[in-house]
Design a protein around this motif. Structure first.
Motif, PDB file in Angstrom:
ATOM      1  N   VAL A   1      75.305  -0.794  69.873  1.00  0.00           N
ATOM      2  CA  VAL A   1      76.727  -0.433  69.815  1.00  0.00           C
ATOM      3  C   VAL A   1      76.922   0.807  68.949  1.00  0.00           C
ATOM      4  CG1 VAL A   1      79.010  -1.197  69.052  1.00  0.00           C
ATOM      5  CG2 VAL A   1      77.485  -2.799  70.222  1.00  0.00           C
ATOM      6  N   SER A   2      76.228   0.856  67.805  1.00  0.00           N
ATOM      7  CA  SER A   2      76.379   2.012  66.908  1.00  0.00           C
ATOM      8  C   SER A   2      75.873   3.289  67.573  1.00  0.00           C
ATOM      9  CB  SER A   2      75.622   1.763  65.605  1.00  0.00           C
ATOM     10  OG  SER A   2      74.233   1.583  65.851  1.00  0.00           O
ATOM     11  N   GLN A   3      74.838   3.173  68.386  1.00  0.00           N
ATOM     12  CA  GLN A   3      74.302   4.335  69.089  1.00  0.00           C
ATOM     13  C   GLN A   3      75.311   4.874  70.095  1.00  0.00           C
ATOM     14  OE1 GLN A   3      70.760   3.455  71.314  1.00  0.00           O
ATOM     15  NE2 GLN A   3      70.191   5.609  71.603  1.00  0.00           N
TER      16      GLN A   3
ATOM     17  N   SER B   1      72.905  12.861  66.920  1.00  0.00           N
ATOM     18  CA  SER B   1      71.763  13.502  66.264  1.00  0.00           C
ATOM     19  C   SER B   1      71.923  13.505  64.748  1.00  0.00           C
ATOM     20  CB  SER B   1      71.603  14.932  66.773  1.00  0.00           C
ATOM     21  OG  SER B   1      71.321  14.955  68.160  1.00  0.00           O
ATOM     22  N   VAL B   2      73.145  13.749  64.283  1.00  0.00           N
ATOM     23  CA  VAL B   2      73.414  13.772  62.847  1.00  0.00           C
ATOM     24  C   VAL B   2      73.105  12.415  62.222  1.00  0.00           C
ATOM     25  CG1 VAL B   2      75.251  13.970  61.128  1.00  0.00           C
ATOM     26  CG2 VAL B   2      75.122  15.605  63.015  1.00  0.00           C
ATOM     27  N   LEU B   3      73.430  11.343  62.949  1.00  0.00           N
ATOM     28  CA  LEU B   3      73.208   9.991  62.440  1.00  0.00           C
ATOM     29  C   LEU B   3      71.824   9.453  62.776  1.00  0.00           C
ATOM     30  CD1 LEU B   3      76.709   8.418  63.219  1.00  0.00           C
ATOM     31  CD2 LEU B   3      75.878   9.363  61.060  1.00  0.00           C
TER      32      LEU B   3
ATOM     33  N   VAL C   1      72.096  15.720  75.943  1.00  0.00           N
ATOM     34  CA  VAL C   1      73.413  15.391  75.370  1.00  0.00           C
ATOM     35  C   VAL C   1      73.554  15.920  73.948  1.00  0.00           C
ATOM     36  CG1 VAL C   1      73.783  13.366  76.831  1.00  0.00           C
ATOM     37  CG2 VAL C   1      72.633  13.094  74.630  1.00  0.00           C
ATOM     38  N   TRP C   2      72.423  16.213  73.303  1.00  0.00           N
ATOM     39  CA  TRP C   2      72.493  16.804  71.964  1.00  0.00           C
ATOM     40  C   TRP C   2      73.277  18.119  71.993  1.00  0.00           C
ATOM     41  CZ3 TRP C   2      70.735  21.722  71.229  1.00  0.00           C
ATOM     42  CH2 TRP C   2      69.895  22.248  72.218  1.00  0.00           C
ATOM     43  N   TYR C   3      73.160  18.847  73.114  1.00  0.00           N
ATOM     44  CA  TYR C   3      73.809  20.157  73.177  1.00  0.00           C
ATOM     45  C   TYR C   3      75.331  20.038  73.151  1.00  0.00           C
ATOM     46  CZ  TYR C   3      75.491  24.635  74.669  1.00  0.00           C
ATOM     47  OH  TYR C   3      76.187  25.812  74.726  1.00  0.00           O
ATOM     48  N   ILE C   4      75.881  18.974  73.750  1.00  0.00           N
ATOM     49  CA  ILE C   4      77.328  18.797  73.765  1.00  0.00           C
ATOM     50  C   ILE C   4      77.839  18.687  72.331  1.00  0.00           C
ATOM     51  CG2 ILE C   4      79.230  17.507  74.779  1.00  0.00           C
ATOM     52  CD1 ILE C   4      77.194  18.671  76.807  1.00  0.00           C
TER      53      ILE C   4
ATOM     54  N   GLY D   1      63.266  23.295  61.054  1.00  0.00           N
ATOM     55  CA  GLY D   1      63.572  22.327  62.098  1.00  0.00           C
ATOM     56  C   GLY D   1      64.378  21.130  61.633  1.00  0.00           C
ATOM     57  N   ASP D   2      64.412  20.865  60.325  1.00  0.00           N
ATOM     58  CA  ASP D   2      65.198  19.735  59.816  1.00  0.00           C
ATOM     59  C   ASP D   2      66.692  19.944  60.024  1.00  0.00           C
ATOM     60  OD1 ASP D   2      62.904  18.438  59.031  1.00  0.00           O
ATOM     61  OD2 ASP D   2      63.002  19.138  56.951  1.00  0.00           O
ATOM     62  N   TRP D   3      67.100  21.182  60.308  1.00  0.00           N
ATOM     63  CA  TRP D   3      68.522  21.484  60.494  1.00  0.00           C
ATOM     64  C   TRP D   3      68.944  21.473  61.964  1.00  0.00           C
ATOM     65  CZ3 TRP D   3      72.225  21.762  56.863  1.00  0.00           C
ATOM     66  CH2 TRP D   3      71.830  21.926  55.525  1.00  0.00           C
ATOM     67  N   ASP D   4      68.040  21.120  62.881  1.00  0.00           N
ATOM     68  CA  ASP D   4      68.375  21.294  64.294  1.00  0.00           C
ATOM     69  C   ASP D   4      69.358  20.258  64.843  1.00  0.00           C
ATOM     70  OD1 ASP D   4      66.769  19.068  64.505  1.00  0.00           O
ATOM     71  OD2 ASP D   4      65.300  19.968  65.860  1.00  0.00           O
TER      72      ASP D   4
END
Length: 359
Positions: free
Chosen positions: A123-125, A135-137, A146-149, A199-202
């Motif tokens: 559910v959280s996903q 991605s942030v979470l 979907v990361w691009y959206i 890459g940690d900021w992607d």
């Protein structure tokens, strides 16, 4: 500018096709079996073709600044309302596509076992995806791309925030435009020199802001005559080249080429006139729908071929072509019945408000 720009449609059409082919090559099992027939092509598609996303980043910045601040000054009075409209435009078809992806993944798990299949979602996903925070979470994506959206929305927020800040700290349009350009340039430089090299900021928009800002710069630089445009573009190119000397990144080189192509196309009137192709225009118009629905389609075709077909390389190569063609067919249907329908609904709801404001 007119509502449809053939040159941008062509860029989006090409980039969307490359992204579909990239995902087909990157996610098996059909590409695994077909690899022996065209190893160089499938290897290139699985790796280098992903740089096509830079087209969407640069074009996104170009179009965003056209709507928000074409002359450098923020022209919207309610930034939060603009953010909500942006979210609705992105998320309305995206949420429908997520449902399709969930159903497709469930069917795929019943047909095959492969690491390209996402696990059953929590559910959280799902909520994180709805809020564009997956991605942030730290959640796995429910569908490829979907990361691009989420990143596109973050970049729009960043640009709008910088333009709003420039308005708050200045008096007069001339000063506001200069401060806005300086703020965008400063964050773009920070992105190119620091964030984009880590890459940690992607998962964050700042990682991609350098490419997005190149689209902004190509628009602002071409507001005037070609000679003045060259004066503005030259330092931009020089700075980007210096950052590439610091660390060469093909994605940034691609972004620079796309930004220069947009600038030249606008300066010489190509943006509105070329190419004159109904097919390319349609592929550009439906590129977002293709981006949203292609992976569930490709996943299902992979699952069916894995379950019912042999591991023959030629048979799986045919499967890749079938998945590609079905993705475009699904995109056409999705555009007509979901994306375009939702656009029409938003226009109908916005029309009464416009009438009230003018009365």
């Amino acid at each position: 500018m007119p509502s449809r720009l053939p040159f941008i449609d062509a860029l989006k059409a090409l980039a969307a096709q490359l992204i579909v082919l990239h995902h087909l090559a990157f996610y098996g099992p059909m590409s695994d079996h077909a690899h022996a027939l065209a190893p160089d092509l499938i290897s290139w598609l699985s790796q280098e073709a992903r740089y096509a996303v830079q087209v969407f980043l640069v074009v996104g910045g170009f179009l965003a600044v056209h709507s928000l601040a074409p002359a450098g000054c923020l022209r919207v009075s309610e930034p939060l309302g603009v953010l909500w409209k942006r979210y609705c435009k992105l998320a309305s078809p995206y949420l429908v596509a997520l449902l399709v992806a969930l159903l497709s993944a469930a069917a795929g798990r019943a047909l095959m076992t492969h690491d390209s299949l996402p696990a059953p979602p929590s559910v959280s996903q799902v909520l994180a995806h709805v809020l564009l925070l997956q991605s942030v979470l730290g959640h796995e994506g429910l569908s490829a791309g979907v990361w691009y959206i989420a990143i596109d929305f973050q970049l729009f927020v960043l640009l709008l925030g910088l333009l709003w800040l420039a308005r708050q700290v200045t008096v007069g349009a001339a000063h506001e435009a200069v401060v806005a350009a300086c703020l965008v340039a400063a964050l773009a430089l920070a992105s190119l020199v620091h964030f984009n090299r880590d890459g940690d900021w992607d998962s964050w928009g700042v990682y991609f802001f350098g490419s997005y800002a190149l689209g902004v710069a190509s628009y602002w630089a071409t507001n005037d005559r070609p000679r003045r445009a060259a004066c503005w573009l030259a330092p931009v190119v020089a700075v980007v080249m210096l950052t590439l000397l610091l660390e060469y990144r093909p994605r940034i080189a691609v972004a620079l080429v796309v930004a220069l192509a947009l600038a030249l196309a606008r300066l010489f009137g190509v943006l509105e006139r070329w190419p004159k192709s109904r097919l390319i225009a349609y592929l550009g118009r439906t590129s977002y729908s293709l981006f949203l629905v292609h992976f569930p389609v490709c996943l299902l075709v992979n699952a069916l071929f894995s379950r019912f077909a042999r591991n023959d390389p030629w048979f799986n190569l045919v499967g890749l072509v079938v998945a590609w063609l079905l993705s475009m067919a699904a995109a056409a249907l999705f555009y007509r019945f979901v994306e375009a329908a939702m656009q029409g609904s938003r226009r109908q709801h916005a029309a009464p408000a416009t009438v009230r404001q003018s009365s």
